[in-house]
Motif scaffolding. Structure first.
Motif, PDB file in Angstrom:
ATOM      1  N   MET A   1       0.834  -1.213   0.000  1.00 33.93           N
ATOM      2  CA  MET A   1       0.000   0.000   0.000  1.00 33.93           C
ATOM      3  C   MET A   1       0.862   1.253   0.000  1.00 33.93           C
ATOM      4  O   MET A   1       1.983   1.249   0.498  1.00 33.93           O
ATOM      5  N   ARG A   2       0.299   2.307  -0.529  1.00 30.38           N
ATOM      6  CA  ARG A   2       0.977   3.602  -0.532  1.00 30.38           C
ATOM      7  C   ARG A   2       0.510   4.395   0.684  1.00 30.38           C
ATOM      8  O   ARG A   2      -0.669   4.663   0.840  1.00 30.38           O
ATOM      9  N   PHE A   3       1.446   4.720   1.536  1.00 30.97           N
ATOM     10  CA  PHE A   3       1.161   5.509   2.728  1.00 30.97           C
ATOM     11  C   PHE A   3       1.827   6.869   2.587  1.00 30.97           C
ATOM     12  O   PHE A   3       2.672   7.077   1.716  1.00 30.97           O
ATOM     13  N   ASP A   4       1.487   7.782   3.466  1.00 32.62           N
ATOM     14  CA  ASP A   4       2.110   9.104   3.484  1.00 32.62           C
ATOM     15  C   ASP A   4       3.420   9.004   4.262  1.00 32.62           C
ATOM     16  O   ASP A   4       3.448   9.186   5.478  1.00 32.62           O
ATOM     17  N   PHE A   5       4.485   8.696   3.553  1.00 31.41           N
ATOM     18  CA  PHE A   5       5.769   8.500   4.207  1.00 31.41           C
ATOM     19  C   PHE A   5       6.457   9.811   4.564  1.00 31.41           C
ATOM     20  O   PHE A   5       7.537   9.803   5.152  1.00 31.41           O
ATOM     21  N   GLU A   6       5.839  10.925   4.226  1.00 30.22           N
ATOM     22  CA  GLU A   6       6.348  12.215   4.686  1.00 30.22           C
ATOM     23  C   GLU A   6       6.065  12.383   6.184  1.00 30.22           C
ATOM     24  O   GLU A   6       6.744  13.137   6.861  1.00 30.22           O
ATOM     25  N   ASP A   7       5.057  11.670   6.664  1.00 27.96           N
ATOM     26  CA  ASP A   7       4.717  11.670   8.084  1.00 27.96           C
ATOM     27  C   ASP A   7       5.646  10.682   8.784  1.00 27.96           C
ATOM     28  O   ASP A   7       5.593   9.479   8.543  1.00 27.96           O
ATOM     29  N   ASP A   8       6.509  11.193   9.647  1.00 27.80           N
ATOM     30  CA  ASP A   8       7.505  10.347  10.309  1.00 27.80           C
ATOM     31  C   ASP A   8       6.872   9.262  11.168  1.00 27.80           C
ATOM     32  O   ASP A   8       7.429   8.174  11.308  1.00 27.80           O
ATOM     33  N   GLU A   9       5.710   9.539  11.743  1.00 25.18           N
ATOM     34  CA  GLU A   9       5.037   8.541  12.575  1.00 25.18           C
ATOM     35  C   GLU A   9       4.588   7.349  11.724  1.00 25.18           C
ATOM     36  O   GLU A   9       4.806   6.194  12.091  1.00 25.18           O
ATOM     37  N   VAL A  10       3.994   7.636  10.583  1.00 25.35           N
ATOM     38  CA  VAL A  10       3.552   6.573   9.676  1.00 25.35           C
ATOM     39  C   VAL A  10       4.752   5.771   9.196  1.00 25.35           C
ATOM     40  O   VAL A  10       4.733   4.534   9.199  1.00 25.35           O
ATOM     41  N   LEU A  11       5.799   6.459   8.797  1.00 23.81           N
ATOM     42  CA  LEU A  11       7.001   5.777   8.314  1.00 23.81           C
ATOM     43  C   LEU A  11       7.604   4.887   9.397  1.00 23.81           C
ATOM     44  O   LEU A  11       7.995   3.750   9.129  1.00 23.81           O
ATOM     45  N   GLY A  12       7.661   5.384  10.620  1.00 19.18           N
ATOM     46  CA  GLY A  12       8.215   4.600  11.721  1.00 19.18           C
ATOM     47  C   GLY A  12       7.435   3.316  11.960  1.00 19.18           C
ATOM     48  O   GLY A  12       8.022   2.239  12.114  1.00 19.18           O
ATOM     49  N   TYR A  13       6.115   3.417  11.983  1.00 22.95           N
ATOM     50  CA  TYR A  13       5.286   2.226  12.187  1.00 22.95           C
ATOM     51  C   TYR A  13       5.388   1.263  11.002  1.00 22.95           C
ATOM     52  O   TYR A  13       5.411   0.049  11.175  1.00 22.95           O
ATOM     53  N   TYR A  14       5.460   1.809   9.805  1.00 28.79           N
ATOM     54  CA  TYR A  14       5.559   0.977   8.604  1.00 28.79           C
ATOM     55  C   TYR A  14       6.870   0.185   8.600  1.00 28.79           C
ATOM     56  O   TYR A  14       6.878  -1.031   8.398  1.00 28.79           O
ATOM     57  N   VAL A  15       7.960   0.862   8.839  1.00 29.71           N
ATOM     58  CA  VAL A  15       9.268   0.201   8.840  1.00 29.71           C
ATOM     59  C   VAL A  15       9.355  -0.799   9.989  1.00 29.71           C
ATOM     60  O   VAL A  15       9.923  -1.886   9.836  1.00 29.71           O
ATOM     61  N   ASN A  16       8.769  -0.471  11.121  1.00 32.94           N
ATOM     62  CA  ASN A  16       8.748  -1.400  12.249  1.00 32.94           C
ATOM     63  C   ASN A  16       7.959  -2.662  11.895  1.00 32.94           C
ATOM     64  O   ASN A  16       8.351  -3.770  12.263  1.00 32.94           O
ATOM     65  N   LEU A  17       6.859  -2.499  11.171  1.00 34.80           N
ATOM     66  CA  LEU A  17       6.079  -3.651  10.717  1.00 34.80           C
ATOM     67  C   LEU A  17       6.909  -4.523   9.778  1.00 34.80           C
ATOM     68  O   LEU A  17       6.946  -5.748   9.924  1.00 34.80           O
ATOM     69  N   LEU A  18       7.584  -3.902   8.826  1.00 32.26           N
ATOM     70  CA  LEU A  18       8.417  -4.668   7.891  1.00 32.26           C
ATOM     71  C   LEU A  18       9.507  -5.440   8.629  1.00 32.26           C
ATOM     72  O   LEU A  18       9.768  -6.611   8.336  1.00 32.26           O
ATOM     73  N   LYS A  19      10.122  -4.793   9.595  1.00 33.36           N
ATOM     74  CA  LYS A  19      11.171  -5.461  10.369  1.00 33.36           C
ATOM     75  C   LYS A  19      10.593  -6.615  11.186  1.00 33.36           C
ATOM     76  O   LYS A  19      11.193  -7.695  11.257  1.00 33.36           O
ATOM     77  N   ALA A  20       9.430  -6.414  11.786  1.00 35.52           N
ATOM     78  CA  ALA A  20       8.788  -7.477  12.569  1.00 35.52           C
ATOM     79  C   ALA A  20       8.482  -8.684  11.691  1.00 35.52           C
ATOM     80  O   ALA A  20       8.691  -9.831  12.102  1.00 35.52           O
ATOM     81  N   ILE A  21       8.005  -8.429  10.490  1.00 32.24           N
ATOM     82  CA  ILE A  21       7.735  -9.529   9.553  1.00 32.24           C
ATOM     83  C   ILE A  21       9.032 -10.257   9.225  1.00 32.24           C
ATOM     84  O   ILE A  21       9.090 -11.483   9.231  1.00 32.24           O
ATOM     85  N   SER A  22      10.077  -9.494   8.951  1.00 30.92           N
ATOM     86  CA  SER A  22      11.343 -10.120   8.553  1.00 30.92           C
ATOM     87  C   SER A  22      11.931 -10.980   9.663  1.00 30.92           C
ATOM     88  O   SER A  22      12.616 -11.964   9.391  1.00 30.92           O
ATOM     89  N   LEU A  23      11.658 -10.630  10.909  1.00 28.54           N
ATOM     90  CA  LEU A  23      12.172 -11.425  12.021  1.00 28.54           C
ATOM     91  C   LEU A  23      11.467 -12.772  12.137  1.00 28.54           C
ATOM     92  O   LEU A  23      11.973 -13.684  12.796  1.00 28.54           O
ATOM     93  N   LYS A  24      10.319 -12.913  11.500  1.00 28.94           N
ATOM     94  CA  LYS A  24       9.575 -14.185  11.506  1.00 28.94           C
ATOM     95  C   LYS A  24       9.842 -15.015  10.252  1.00 28.94           C
ATOM     96  O   LYS A  24       9.297 -16.102  10.102  1.00 28.94           O
ATOM     97  N   LEU A  25      10.677 -14.513   9.352  1.00 27.97           N
ATOM     98  CA  LEU A  25      10.945 -15.241   8.117  1.00 27.97           C
ATOM     99  C   LEU A  25      11.817 -16.465   8.366  1.00 27.97           C
ATOM    100  O   LEU A  25      12.753 -16.423   9.158  1.00 27.97           O
ATOM    101  N   ASN A  26      11.476 -17.526   7.676  1.00 25.04           N
ATOM    102  CA  ASN A  26      12.309 -18.723   7.624  1.00 25.04           C
ATOM    103  C   ASN A  26      12.088 -19.369   6.262  1.00 25.04           C
ATOM    104  O   ASN A  26      11.419 -18.786   5.403  1.00 25.04           O
ATOM    105  N   GLU A  27      12.616 -20.551   6.064  1.00 26.45           N
ATOM    106  CA  GLU A  27      12.514 -21.207   4.758  1.00 26.45           C
ATOM    107  C   GLU A  27      11.067 -21.454   4.343  1.00 26.45           C
ATOM    108  O   GLU A  27      10.762 -21.520   3.157  1.00 26.45           O
ATOM    109  N   VAL A  28      10.173 -21.599   5.302  1.00 24.47           N
ATOM    110  CA  VAL A  28       8.766 -21.866   4.993  1.00 24.47           C
ATOM    111  C   VAL A  28       7.983 -20.568   4.834  1.00 24.47           C
ATOM    112  O   VAL A  28       7.247 -20.394   3.863  1.00 24.47           O
ATOM    113  N   THR A  29       8.140 -19.641   5.761  1.00 24.00           N
ATOM    114  CA  THR A  29       7.319 -18.428   5.728  1.00 24.00           C
ATOM    115  C   THR A  29       7.696 -17.478   4.597  1.00 24.00           C
ATOM    116  O   THR A  29       6.865 -16.683   4.171  1.00 24.00           O
ATOM    117  N   VAL A  30       8.914 -17.554   4.105  1.00 26.07           N
ATOM    118  CA  VAL A  30       9.316 -16.645   3.032  1.00 26.07           C
ATOM    119  C   VAL A  30       8.479 -16.864   1.775  1.00 26.07           C
ATOM    120  O   VAL A  30       8.233 -15.929   1.019  1.00 26.07           O
TER     121      VAL A  30
END
Length: 118
Positions: free
Chosen positions: A35-64
Motif C-alpha cells: 500500500m501507498r502511505f504518506d511517508f512524509e509523516d515520520d510517525e507513519v514511516l516509523g510504524y511501517y518500517v517497524n512492521l516490515l522489520k517485525a515480519i522479517s524477524l519471523k521469516l524462515n525457509e517456509v514463511t518466506v
C-alpha cells in the motif's frame, strides 16, 4: 497508523508457528506492505518500517514463500506481457535504504540481512 502498529505488535508476539503460518498464508500482509502511505509523516514511516522489520524477524525457509509472488500471466492480458515475479517485503523496504533517519536505515538493513540469511 493504528493498523500498522497493531499488526506489528501482533506479529512480534506470535509464538506458535502455526499462527505465523495462518497469518502470513493469505496475501493480506503483502497487500498492506504494498500500500501507498504518506511517508512524509515520520510517525507513519516509523510504524511501517517497524512492521516490515517485525515480519522479517519471523521469516524462515517456509514463511518466506508467503511473501514471494510468482510471475505469470496477467488476468485479461496477452501472454506476451507476463506479470513479473516480486518480493514486496524486500522491494518496498529497500526504497528507504538511504533515508535521512538512521532508525529507518537500520531497520531496512536488519530486514535485508534477515532476508539474505534465509
Amino acid at each position: 497508523v493504528q493498523v500498522l502498529q497493531t499488526l506489528s505488535i501482533l506479529i512480534q508476539n506470535l509464538r506458535n508457528q502455526q499462527t505465523v503460518y495462518y497469518l502470513f498464508s493469505n496475501n493480506h500482509i503483502n497487500e498492506i506492505v504494498s500500500m501507498r502511505f504518506d511517508f512524509e509523516d515520520d510517525e507513519v514511516l516509523g510504524y511501517y518500517v517497524n512492521l516490515l522489520k517485525a515480519i522479517s524477524l519471523k521469516l524462515n525457509e517456509v514463511t518466506v514463500q508467503f511473501f514471494f509472488q510468482a510471475g505469470g500471466p496477467r488476468p485479461g492480458s496477452s501472454p506476451a506481457t507476463p506479470r513479473p515475479a516480486s518480493f514486496p517485503l524486500y522491494t518496498e523496504s529497500i526504497k528507504f535504504v538511504n533515508h535521512r533517519d538512521p532508525m529507518v536505515r537500520t531497520a531496512v538493513k536488519t530486514l535485508t540481512l534477515n532476508v539474505y540469511g534465509i
